[in-house]
Motif scaffolding. Sequence first.
Motif, PDB file in Angstrom:
ATOM      1  N   MET A  10       7.475   6.143  -8.649  1.00  0.00           N
ATOM      2  CA  MET A  10       7.200   5.844  -7.242  1.00  0.00           C
ATOM      3  C   MET A  10       6.074   4.806  -7.140  1.00  0.00           C
ATOM      4  O   MET A  10       5.110   4.870  -7.884  1.00  0.00           O
ATOM      5  N   ALA A  11       6.211   3.882  -6.203  1.00  0.00           N
ATOM      6  CA  ALA A  11       5.183   2.861  -6.005  1.00  0.00           C
ATOM      7  C   ALA A  11       3.894   3.497  -5.486  1.00  0.00           C
ATOM      8  O   ALA A  11       3.921   4.551  -4.843  1.00  0.00           O
ATOM      9  N   SER A  12       2.779   2.849  -5.746  1.00  0.00           N
ATOM     10  CA  SER A  12       1.494   3.381  -5.294  1.00  0.00           C
ATOM     11  C   SER A  12       1.382   3.249  -3.774  1.00  0.00           C
ATOM     12  O   SER A  12       2.082   2.449  -3.149  1.00  0.00           O
ATOM     13  N   ALA A  13       0.452   4.046  -3.201  1.00  0.00           N
ATOM     14  CA  ALA A  13       0.266   4.044  -1.752  1.00  0.00           C
ATOM     15  C   ALA A  13      -0.153   2.657  -1.252  1.00  0.00           C
ATOM     16  O   ALA A  13       0.276   2.208  -0.183  1.00  0.00           O
ATOM     17  N   LYS A  14      -0.955   1.953  -2.046  1.00  0.00           N
ATOM     18  CA  LYS A  14      -1.419   0.622  -1.653  1.00  0.00           C
ATOM     19  C   LYS A  14      -0.258  -0.368  -1.563  1.00  0.00           C
ATOM     20  O   LYS A  14      -0.166  -1.174  -0.626  1.00  0.00           O
ATOM     21  N   GLU A  15       0.650  -0.306  -2.549  1.00  0.00           N
ATOM     22  CA  GLU A  15       1.813  -1.203  -2.551  1.00  0.00           C
ATOM     23  C   GLU A  15       2.717  -0.937  -1.342  1.00  0.00           C
ATOM     24  O   GLU A  15       3.217  -1.870  -0.700  1.00  0.00           O
ATOM     25  N   ILE A  16       2.914   0.351  -1.038  1.00  0.00           N
ATOM     26  CA  ILE A  16       3.768   0.723   0.099  1.00  0.00           C
ATOM     27  C   ILE A  16       3.143   0.252   1.413  1.00  0.00           C
ATOM     28  O   ILE A  16       3.820  -0.249   2.304  1.00  0.00           O
ATOM     29  N   LYS A  17       1.803   0.402   1.511  1.00  0.00           N
ATOM     30  CA  LYS A  17       1.091  -0.026   2.716  1.00  0.00           C
ATOM     31  C   LYS A  17       1.217  -1.537   2.914  1.00  0.00           C
ATOM     32  O   LYS A  17       1.400  -2.029   4.034  1.00  0.00           O
ATOM     33  N   THR A  18       1.152  -2.286   1.820  1.00  0.00           N
ATOM     34  CA  THR A  18       1.315  -3.746   1.882  1.00  0.00           C
ATOM     35  C   THR A  18       2.716  -4.109   2.350  1.00  0.00           C
ATOM     36  O   THR A  18       2.898  -5.024   3.168  1.00  0.00           O
ATOM     37  N   LYS A  19       3.706  -3.361   1.849  1.00  0.00           N
ATOM     38  CA  LYS A  19       5.092  -3.608   2.234  1.00  0.00           C
ATOM     39  C   LYS A  19       5.310  -3.300   3.713  1.00  0.00           C
ATOM     40  O   LYS A  19       6.014  -4.038   4.419  1.00  0.00           O
ATOM     41  N   ILE A  20       4.705  -2.220   4.209  1.00  0.00           N
ATOM     42  CA  ILE A  20       4.818  -1.865   5.623  1.00  0.00           C
ATOM     43  C   ILE A  20       4.247  -2.981   6.495  1.00  0.00           C
ATOM     44  O   ILE A  20       4.840  -3.381   7.510  1.00  0.00           O
ATOM     45  N   ALA A  21       3.084  -3.500   6.105  1.00  0.00           N
ATOM     46  CA  ALA A  21       2.455  -4.594   6.859  1.00  0.00           C
ATOM     47  C   ALA A  21       3.349  -5.830   6.875  1.00  0.00           C
ATOM     48  O   ALA A  21       3.477  -6.515   7.903  1.00  0.00           O
ATOM     49  N   ASP A  41       9.794   3.082   9.424  1.00  0.00           N
ATOM     50  CA  ASP A  41       9.777   4.550   9.476  1.00  0.00           C
ATOM     51  C   ASP A  41      10.026   5.155   8.097  1.00  0.00           C
ATOM     52  O   ASP A  41       9.351   6.108   7.679  1.00  0.00           O
ATOM     53  N   ASP A  42      11.007   4.582   7.368  1.00  0.00           N
ATOM     54  CA  ASP A  42      11.321   5.085   6.005  1.00  0.00           C
ATOM     55  C   ASP A  42      10.147   4.860   5.061  1.00  0.00           C
ATOM     56  O   ASP A  42       9.797   5.751   4.270  1.00  0.00           O
ATOM     57  N   LEU A  43       9.536   3.670   5.138  1.00  0.00           N
ATOM     58  CA  LEU A  43       8.400   3.367   4.261  1.00  0.00           C
ATOM     59  C   LEU A  43       7.182   4.230   4.606  1.00  0.00           C
ATOM     60  O   LEU A  43       6.430   4.638   3.717  1.00  0.00           O
ATOM     61  N   GLN A  44       7.006   4.517   5.887  1.00  0.00           N
ATOM     62  CA  GLN A  44       5.886   5.365   6.309  1.00  0.00           C
ATOM     63  C   GLN A  44       6.038   6.770   5.729  1.00  0.00           C
ATOM     64  O   GLN A  44       5.063   7.390   5.296  1.00  0.00           O
ATOM     65  N   LEU A  45       7.288   7.249   5.685  1.00  0.00           N
ATOM     66  CA  LEU A  45       7.567   8.562   5.105  1.00  0.00           C
ATOM     67  C   LEU A  45       7.261   8.571   3.607  1.00  0.00           C
ATOM     68  O   LEU A  45       6.634   9.503   3.083  1.00  0.00           O
ATOM     69  N   VAL A  46       7.679   7.486   2.915  1.00  0.00           N
ATOM     70  CA  VAL A  46       7.402   7.365   1.481  1.00  0.00           C
ATOM     71  C   VAL A  46       5.897   7.275   1.239  1.00  0.00           C
ATOM     72  O   VAL A  46       5.361   7.894   0.301  1.00  0.00           O
ATOM     73  N   TYR A  47       5.205   6.528   2.109  1.00  0.00           N
ATOM     74  CA  TYR A  47       3.738   6.382   1.994  1.00  0.00           C
ATOM     75  C   TYR A  47       3.045   7.735   2.150  1.00  0.00           C
ATOM     76  O   TYR A  47       2.131   8.075   1.385  1.00  0.00           O
ATOM     77  N   ASN A  48       3.489   8.499   3.143  1.00  0.00           N
ATOM     78  CA  ASN A  48       2.884   9.827   3.364  1.00  0.00           C
ATOM     79  C   ASN A  48       3.094  10.751   2.159  1.00  0.00           C
ATOM     80  O   ASN A  48       2.196  11.500   1.766  1.00  0.00           O
ATOM     81  N   LYS A  49       4.302  10.662   1.575  1.00  0.00           N
ATOM     82  CA  LYS A  49       4.591  11.484   0.383  1.00  0.00           C
ATOM     83  C   LYS A  49       3.713  11.073  -0.786  1.00  0.00           C
ATOM     84  O   LYS A  49       3.182  11.929  -1.519  1.00  0.00           O
TER      85      LYS A  49
END
Length: 286
Positions: free
Chosen positions: A1-12, A258-266
């Motif tokens: 799984m990608a790190s929280a920082k990477e997911i946050k960058t993708k969401i932005a 929404d999907d990425l936010q769920l992955v980020y929260n996990k």
Amino acid sequence: MASAKEIKTKIASVKNTQKITSAMEMVAASKMRRAQERMAASRPYAENMRKVIGHVAQGTLEYKHPYLEVRDAKRVGYIVVATDRGLCGGLNVNLFKKVVSDVKKWKEQGADVEFCPIGARSVQFFKSFGGEVSAHASGLGDAPKLADLIGTVRVMLKAYNEGKLDRLYIVFNKFVNTMTQTPVIEQLLPLPKSDEEVASYPWDYIYEPDPKEVLDLLLTRYVESQVYQGVVENIASEQAARMVAMKAATDNAGEMIDDLQLVYNKARQAAITQELSEIVSGAAAV
């Protein structure tokens, strides 16, 4: 799984894209209203012009204009109207598919084909598709003028007058409503006869000053008006298709966020759980 920082960058990144598509949707909606007004203003003239010419074609004319004579189709010309820009869904693709299908039928009958693309996407397509390109026009903008098209149309009319073309068609997207744009192929030359019933006995119009002079001007103006109407219809179709495509892109971006936010929260929850586990393990070791 990608790190929280990477997911946050993708969401932005997706949020930035969503802002762009949302802005493009609003711009297309504004342009579509103006394009519809131009189309609605010129459509009655083009339709009535077609009716009059169709009626003339059914008469027993004293002067038989070359545009009224039906010749064996050895060479066919297409004026293909497409968009200058992309990001409008499958609008251009559906149009080109219809052209290719019609061209194939003529080639099976042994006819040669040449094209007159209008719009940057049309020019680009026929460069890769092949075939003879007699003339082209692009960069007409959102409010084209008849003067911008006359030179291109006259090239095709000259070829018809010289016998280099036996059929001339125009291909464009007809605006039905915001959700529906239909690619159509309409015959320009020889002039199509009207479907209306006329008198069975021979008849003709009375022309002033001279039938040749009147018909030469009238039939040329008819072809120009039909091409112009095809262009404004296509622009209205383009803006409608772009608005719908950008709305779909904006909605898809929202779902992806929404999907990425769920992955980020996990991912964040897993990181917190791991930290707590390490603290408890350390405390137990002491």
